[in-house]
Write a protein that holds these residues in place. Structure first.
Motif, PDB file in Angstrom:
ATOM      1  N   THR A 349      42.859  36.691  28.923  1.00 19.81           N
ATOM      2  CA  THR A 349      42.732  37.389  30.205  1.00 19.81           C
ATOM      3  C   THR A 349      43.862  37.088  31.185  1.00 19.81           C
ATOM      4  N   ILE A 371      43.196  39.923  33.667  1.00 21.47           N
ATOM      5  CA  ILE A 371      42.613  41.170  33.190  1.00 21.47           C
ATOM      6  C   ILE A 371      41.112  41.136  33.477  1.00 21.47           C
ATOM      7  N   GLY A 375      39.253  46.089  32.091  1.00 24.93           N
ATOM      8  CA  GLY A 375      40.597  46.320  31.577  1.00 24.93           C
ATOM      9  C   GLY A 375      41.673  46.452  32.632  1.00 24.93           C
ATOM     10  N   SER A 376      41.296  46.537  33.909  1.00 17.99           N
ATOM     11  CA  SER A 376      42.293  46.615  34.978  1.00 17.99           C
ATOM     12  C   SER A 376      42.832  45.220  35.286  1.00 17.99           C
ATOM     13  N   PHE A 377      43.904  45.177  36.092  1.00 20.73           N
ATOM     14  CA  PHE A 377      44.562  43.911  36.402  1.00 20.73           C
ATOM     15  C   PHE A 377      44.333  43.530  37.864  1.00 20.73           C
TER      16      PHE A 377
END
Length: 638
Positions: A349, A371, A375-377
């Protein structure tokens, strides 16, 4: 420096040469000679002639200006600033653009407070053209960030990794396995001389093994088939399980562009012939800096291909269900100024990378992002000063434990060129502490070593954290085990019952595990304990985290359509035996009901409760009672 900076330099110089600020012909003559020498790149003579012109007229402005430009070009920044400031001292209105030029040099030399003043002065006097507003705002942001960062430094005490790793040549771009026993890096080597007598420098991949005393051993060249005799191999990553090597090779006949990514697999302790990873990842441009996620499903890398946001961007390719790489996608964290050197940590991650397009110390800085489950940052975080400086910082990795980081630097006191250093990461930018499971897969009856699929699954998110395959020659595997989560370990192979294990790590101290995995062939009478099926105390409702393992059982039943099984429920000896018997029956039935709800025919299933009548260990301890409270399935008919 940046394109705006270069354009301004040209404008600031040529806009000031139309009219001389002296009437002394002898001074002008020396200046003109000096300009010609400058145009011919004879900098030493040009400096001499400019100084002679100034001896004839100390207030002659143009020689100071040209000296400032000249010293900037040869990177003598303090002398350049001295001469620029002299120009404005003689005539503050001579050319307001010089305030911008001075501010850029001050930013480049970590004089952040002064840079802020001169950027603001330039903005006040001239304004900023709209096409360059975004770039100018970033420069101001860098100056402000740098000024604050210097006042609030983070702990940073880099230690040279020593002569077993470093030489008088360059060493850089490291990676490390999840057991922290293998350290891989790129190194340059002098391999002889060309026909013209110039040194021939080649990039190769090297590795070092950690000794029993916890020191890194002398580095070893990988040689063939990874390294070749005539080509350069560099910017690599060894997968966290040590099973795969991804690296950069350039100008090969099998390539799609100038530099491509290649992959080699280790089987039975030997590396196979590298292969190009294909045109879903490689393009007609330049690809480098690979980093493989611990689940083996995502490859991060740098490319300068079209369709990105900056000159260099970070891209990611994911594998489909069949294990094929999908077309690479541009990451949301990229900026218009350039982003490079991704490194995905063993926790799966935490992503470290370098960026030139976010507020920092002036050039490429090191950042970390996480992460999210979707799935976004997260918003990237600068690692801070003095880890980052006014110079380029390109690439950092963290060890699995998350305490140490490794990077390359040409700082004074090294062995020569770029050396590899280690330092302790500040707490706020550390990844999740990660250890590992080291396993050995074999046939229970014949003891033959087996290749099998190994998955570590987060029981809360149902996300596969690590996925690998045990070695078909020696049966060994290595998987990442991030802390503070609960996991199911599943080992599966066609023709065999799957192996189940549980690792409950929330709130617990994490240590590495060694595991023997005896695989049992599918046949009547064989049973598997479902170690990741959970119920509330004294209840028979399945907990949500039970779905992970039950879905694996569903898939096994769907792949083996003639298989019939019995679900067995068991309790410990605490409480009333009659109540225990009833509870075990209800729990077995709950599991059977779930399997039916997922499409398994009820005619292939049966359930039975055993109460506390068939313990597998003593009930005298809590650990023993926990093992006896179990759900299992037994093959009734193959």
């Amino acid at each position: 420096m940046r394109k705006f900076f270069l354009m301004i330099l040209l404008f600031s110089f040529f806009s000031g040469i139309a009219q001389y600020t002296t009437k002394k012909k002898s001074a002008i003559a020396k200046y003109e000679e000096g300009r010609k020498a400058y145009a011919m790149m004879n900098f030493e003579l040009s400096i001499q002639l400019m100084n002679e012109a100034l001896e004839k007229d100390p207030n002659f402005l143009q020689p100071y200006h040209l000296l400032a430009e000249l010293y900037l070009e040869i990177q003598q920044y303090d002398k350049s600033l001295e001469n620029y400031r002299k120009v404005l001292e003689i005539n503050p209105q001579y050319n307001p653009v010089l305030y911008y030029t001075i501010a850029n040099i001050e930013l480049h030399t970590a004089k952040y407070e002064e840079a802020i003043v001169h950027f603001e002065k330039f903005k006040e006097l001239t304004g900023v053209p709209e096409p360059f507003q975004k770039e100018f705002n970033l420069l101001i942001a860098n100056a402000n960030f740098g000024a604050e960062a210097v006042k609030n430094p983070v702990p940073f005490d880099p230690r040279n990794m020593g002569q077993n790793i470093n030489t008088n040549m360059d060493e850089y771009h490291p990676s490390i396995t999840v057991d922290s026993k293998t350290f891989v890096f790129t190194a340059k080597d002098n391999v002889g001389k060309s026909n013209t007598g110039k040194p021939l420098i080649r990039e190769d991949l090297y590795y070092s093994k950690k000794s029993s005393t916890n020191d890194w051993g002398r580095s070893v060249n990988y040689r063939g088939p990874i390294n070749t005799r005539y080509n350069n191999e560099g910017s690599s990553c060894i997968s966290h399980d040590g099973k795969y090597m991804f690296f950069t090779a350039c100008e090969l006949k099998t390539g799609y562009g100038s530099c491509d990514l290649y992959m080699s697999e280790m089987v039975g302790g030997k590396w196979k012939q590298p292969v190009n990873v294909g045109n879903k990842i490689n393009s007609g441009a330049w690809e480098s800096h690979p980093s493989l996620s611990p689940d083996g499903k995502s490859l991060y890398f740098t490319s300068n291909r079209g369709g990105g946001k900056g000159s260099f961007d970070i891209w990611r390719s994911d594998k489909d269900e069949e294990g094929n790489w999908l077309p690479a996608v541009n990451l949301e964290i990229n900026t218009s100024e350039g982003d490079q050197t991704p490194y995905i940590h063993a926790d799966g991650t935490t992503l470290y990378f370098s960026s030139k397009g976010r507020p920092g110390m002036g050039e490429y800085d090191l950042f970390v992002t996480r992460i999210r489950d979707d799935g976004s940052f997260t918003e990237p975080q600068n690692l801070g000063y003095p880890i980052n400086s006014e110079k380029h910082e390109l690439g950092v990795i963290a060890d699995p434990e998350g305490r140490l980081a490794y990077y390359a630097s040409d700082k004074e006191g090294g062995y020569g060129g770029l050396d590899l250093y280690e330092f302790e990461l500040p707490e706020k930018v550390r990844p999740i502490m990660t250890t590992y499971i080291e396993g050995n897969v074999f046939d229970r009856d014949s003891k033959a070593k087996l290749d099998a699929e190994v998955e570590l699954i987060d029981l809360t998110t149902e996300k596969v954290i690590t996925k690998t395959t045990s070695d078909k020659v020696n049966g060994q595997f290595l998987v990442s085990l991030p802390s503070n989560r609960d996991y199911a370990l599943n080992v599966s192979r066609s023709g065999y019952l799957f192996y189940s294990d549980n690792f409950s790590l929330k709130g617990k101290k994490v240590s590495s595990r060694k595991l023997e995995v005896p695989m049992v062939q599918i046949k009547a009478g064989e049973a598997v304990v479902l170690k990741n099926v959970f119920f509330e105390t004294s209840k028979f409702d399945l907990k949500p985290e039970s779905k992970t393992e039950l879905n694996i059982l569903v898939q096994m039943l769907k792949m083996n359509t003639t298989l019939k099984i019995e679900i067995g429920g068991h309790t410990d000896n605490q409480g009333n035996p009659t109540s225990n018997q009833k509870l075990s029956e209800q729990r077995a039935q709950s599991v059977m009901d779930y399997l039916v709800s997922q499409g398994i025919e009820s005619t292939r299933l049966s359930s039975k409760g055993f109460g506390d009548t068939t313990p597998i260990t003593s009930n005298d301890t809590e650990e023993g009672r926990a093992q006896n409270r179990r759900t299992e399935f037994r093959v009734v008919e193959q």
